[in-house]
Design a protein around this motif. Structure first.
Motif, PDB file in Angstrom:
ATOM      1  N   ALA A  30       0.829  -1.207   0.000  1.00 54.94           N
ATOM      2  CA  ALA A  30       0.000   0.000   0.000  1.00 54.94           C
ATOM      3  C   ALA A  30       0.863   1.256   0.000  1.00 54.94           C
ATOM      4  N   ALA A  31       1.989   1.219   0.703  1.00 56.24           N
ATOM      5  CA  ALA A  31       2.884   2.384   0.730  1.00 56.24           C
ATOM      6  C   ALA A  31       3.466   2.658  -0.653  1.00 56.24           C
ATOM      7  N   ARG A  32       3.797   1.605  -1.379  1.00 54.74           N
ATOM      8  CA  ARG A  32       4.331   1.783  -2.742  1.00 54.74           C
ATOM      9  C   ARG A  32       3.269   2.329  -3.681  1.00 54.74           C
ATOM     10  N   ARG A  33       2.024   1.936  -3.484  1.00 48.32           N
ATOM     11  CA  ARG A  33       0.944   2.350  -4.389  1.00 48.32           C
ATOM     12  C   ARG A  33       0.332   3.700  -4.023  1.00 48.32           C
ATOM     13  N   ALA A  34       0.598   4.190  -2.820  1.00 49.97           N
ATOM     14  CA  ALA A  34      -0.007   5.447  -2.375  1.00 49.97           C
ATOM     15  C   ALA A  34       0.485   6.611  -3.237  1.00 49.97           C
ATOM     16  N   VAL A  35      -0.432   7.511  -3.531  1.00 50.33           N
ATOM     17  CA  VAL A  35      -0.098   8.663  -4.365  1.00 50.33           C
ATOM     18  C   VAL A  35       0.556   9.759  -3.533  1.00 50.33           C
ATOM     19  N   ARG A  36      -0.010  10.022  -2.369  1.00 51.53           N
ATOM     20  CA  ARG A  36       0.521  11.087  -1.512  1.00 51.53           C
ATOM     21  C   ARG A  36       1.605  10.534  -0.593  1.00 51.53           C
ATOM     22  N   ARG A  37       2.610  11.353  -0.341  1.00 53.50           N
ATOM     23  CA  ARG A  37       3.719  10.930   0.521  1.00 53.50           C
ATOM     24  C   ARG A  37       3.277  10.692   1.956  1.00 53.50           C
ATOM     25  N   LEU A  38       2.358  11.515   2.433  1.00 49.35           N
ATOM     26  CA  LEU A  38       1.881  11.340   3.802  1.00 49.35           C
ATOM     27  C   LEU A  38       1.168  10.000   3.964  1.00 49.35           C
ATOM     28  N   ALA A  39       0.359   9.629   2.997  1.00 54.16           N
ATOM     29  CA  ALA A  39      -0.329   8.336   3.046  1.00 54.16           C
ATOM     30  C   ALA A  39       0.684   7.198   2.982  1.00 54.16           C
ATOM     31  N   SER A  40       1.673   7.341   2.127  1.00 53.40           N
ATOM     32  CA  SER A  40       2.719   6.323   2.012  1.00 53.40           C
ATOM     33  C   SER A  40       3.467   6.164   3.337  1.00 53.40           C
ATOM     34  N   ALA A  41       3.780   7.285   3.965  1.00 53.01           N
ATOM     35  CA  ALA A  41       4.483   7.241   5.252  1.00 53.01           C
ATOM     36  C   ALA A  41       3.622   6.601   6.330  1.00 53.01           C
ATOM     37  N   GLN A  42       2.313   6.883   6.305  1.00 47.68           N
ATOM     38  CA  GLN A  42       1.443   6.291   7.321  1.00 47.68           C
ATOM     39  C   GLN A  42       1.323   4.785   7.138  1.00 47.68           C
ATOM     40  N   PHE A  43       1.166   4.326   5.896  1.00 53.70           N
ATOM     41  CA  PHE A  43       1.130   2.879   5.654  1.00 53.70           C
ATOM     42  C   PHE A  43       2.414   2.222   6.166  1.00 53.70           C
ATOM     43  N   ALA A  44       3.557   2.809   5.813  1.00 52.16           N
ATOM     44  CA  ALA A  44       4.849   2.235   6.195  1.00 52.16           C
ATOM     45  C   ALA A  44       5.035   2.252   7.712  1.00 52.16           C
ATOM     46  N   ALA A  45       4.673   3.360   8.355  1.00 53.55           N
ATOM     47  CA  ALA A  45       4.858   3.475   9.806  1.00 53.55           C
ATOM     48  C   ALA A  45       3.980   2.484  10.563  1.00 53.55           C
ATOM     49  N   MET A  46       2.755   2.311  10.110  1.00 53.57           N
ATOM     50  CA  MET A  46       1.874   1.366  10.801  1.00 53.57           C
ATOM     51  C   MET A  46       2.353  -0.065  10.609  1.00 53.57           C
ATOM     52  N   GLY A  47       2.795  -0.397   9.404  1.00 52.91           N
ATOM     53  CA  GLY A  47       3.339  -1.735   9.167  1.00 52.91           C
ATOM     54  C   GLY A  47       4.568  -1.999  10.012  1.00 52.91           C
ATOM     55  N   LEU A  48       5.448  -0.999  10.097  1.00 47.51           N
ATOM     56  CA  LEU A  48       6.659  -1.147  10.897  1.00 47.51           C
ATOM     57  C   LEU A  48       6.334  -1.273  12.381  1.00 47.51           C
ATOM     58  N   SER A  49       5.373  -0.488  12.868  1.00 48.09           N
ATOM     59  CA  SER A  49       5.026  -0.566  14.289  1.00 48.09           C
ATOM     60  C   SER A  49       4.447  -1.927  14.656  1.00 48.09           C
ATOM     61  N   VAL A  50       3.655  -2.506  13.766  1.00 45.54           N
ATOM     62  CA  VAL A  50       3.112  -3.840  14.031  1.00 45.54           C
ATOM     63  C   VAL A  50       4.229  -4.877  14.032  1.00 45.54           C
ATOM     64  N   LEU A  51       5.185  -4.749  13.117  1.00 47.55           N
ATOM     65  CA  LEU A  51       6.322  -5.673  13.100  1.00 47.55           C
ATOM     66  C   LEU A  51       7.156  -5.563  14.374  1.00 47.55           C
ATOM     67  N   VAL A  52       7.390  -4.330  14.835  1.00 48.83           N
ATOM     68  CA  VAL A  52       8.174  -4.130  16.065  1.00 48.83           C
ATOM     69  C   VAL A  52       7.436  -4.740  17.258  1.00 48.83           C
ATOM     70  N   MET A  53       6.124  -4.531  17.324  1.00 49.89           N
ATOM     71  CA  MET A  53       5.356  -5.120  18.426  1.00 49.89           C
ATOM     72  C   MET A  53       5.350  -6.649  18.349  1.00 49.89           C
ATOM     73  N   ALA A  54       5.280  -7.183  17.147  1.00 48.38           N
ATOM     74  CA  ALA A  54       5.313  -8.650  16.998  1.00 48.38           C
ATOM     75  C   ALA A  54       6.664  -9.193  17.437  1.00 48.38           C
ATOM     76  N   ALA A  55       7.731  -8.494  17.093  1.00 52.28           N
ATOM     77  CA  ALA A  55       9.069  -8.923  17.527  1.00 52.28           C
ATOM     78  C   ALA A  55       9.190  -8.853  19.042  1.00 52.28           C
ATOM     79  N   ALA A  56       8.636  -7.800  19.642  1.00 49.05           N
ATOM     80  CA  ALA A  56       8.683  -7.677  21.093  1.00 49.05           C
ATOM     81  C   ALA A  56       7.851  -8.760  21.767  1.00 49.05           C
ATOM     82  N   ALA A  57       6.727  -9.120  21.159  1.00 43.80           N
ATOM     83  CA  ALA A  57       5.884 -10.172  21.720  1.00 43.80           C
ATOM     84  C   ALA A  57       6.565 -11.530  21.630  1.00 43.80           C
ATOM     85  N   ALA A  58       7.355 -11.726  20.577  1.00 48.28           N
ATOM     86  CA  ALA A  58       8.032 -13.009  20.383  1.00 48.28           C
ATOM     87  C   ALA A  58       9.237 -13.151  21.306  1.00 48.28           C
ATOM     88  N   ALA A  59       9.782 -12.038  21.749  1.00 49.27           N
ATOM     89  CA  ALA A  59      10.986 -12.078  22.586  1.00 49.27           C
ATOM     90  C   ALA A  59      10.701 -12.491  24.003  1.00 49.27           C
TER      91      ALA A  59
END
Length: 140
Positions: free
Chosen positions: A111-140
């Motif tokens: 979704a971040a790659r397909r987003a037209v606006r930079r702000l939308a792209s950044a929000q998609f990327a930030a939310m995906g990254l935050s979920v990955l970080v939380m998943a890594a913390a949960a696995a640790a």
């Protein structure tokens, strides 16, 4: 944008201060995510409420629900395994949640790659990254 701030506050509080119990944050995130999804009506992209693209609304709502599950998973790592008689151990549940987090992160990157606006792209990327970080913390 408010949903992202709510998720960030919940993540910081659950991992650092625990001013509010993680299960309460999970409840707030679930209610907010489901409320956001319920309030969104199917309209043409140009007529979306508040100018939000329908993909962004669904992505944000799903991210909030997944973050709520991750908060519960993180807070229950020391729980007993009495529920394993239902056929799913805590490790099995963690694997399902990790798979969901990876799928969400992949969708976020797409979704971040397909987003037209930079702000939308950044929000998609930030939310995906935050979920990955939380998943890594949960696995640790």
């Amino acid at each position: 944008m408010g949903a992202s701030v709510l998720m960030l506050i919940a993540m910081v509080d659950a991992s650092l201060t625990q001013f509010v119990a993680p299960i309460l944050w999970a409840g707030v995130l679930l209610v907010a995510g489901m409320g956001m999804a319920a309030a969104h009506r199917r309209r043409p992209v140009t007529a979306a409420p508040g100018g939000a693209h329908p993909t962004m609304v669904v992505h944000t709502a799903l991210g909030m629900v997944l973050m709520a599950v991750l908060l519960v998973t993180m807070s229950s790592t020391h729980a007993s395994t009495a529920h394993t008689h239902h056929g799913l151990s805590a490790a099995g549940l963690n694997m399902i949640v990790a798979g969901a987090a990876l799928g969400y992160a992949a969708w976020s990157a797409h979704a971040a790659r397909r987003a037209v606006r930079r702000l939308a792209s950044a929000q998609f990327a930030a939310m995906g990254l935050s979920v990955l970080v939380m998943a890594a913390a949960a696995a640790a």
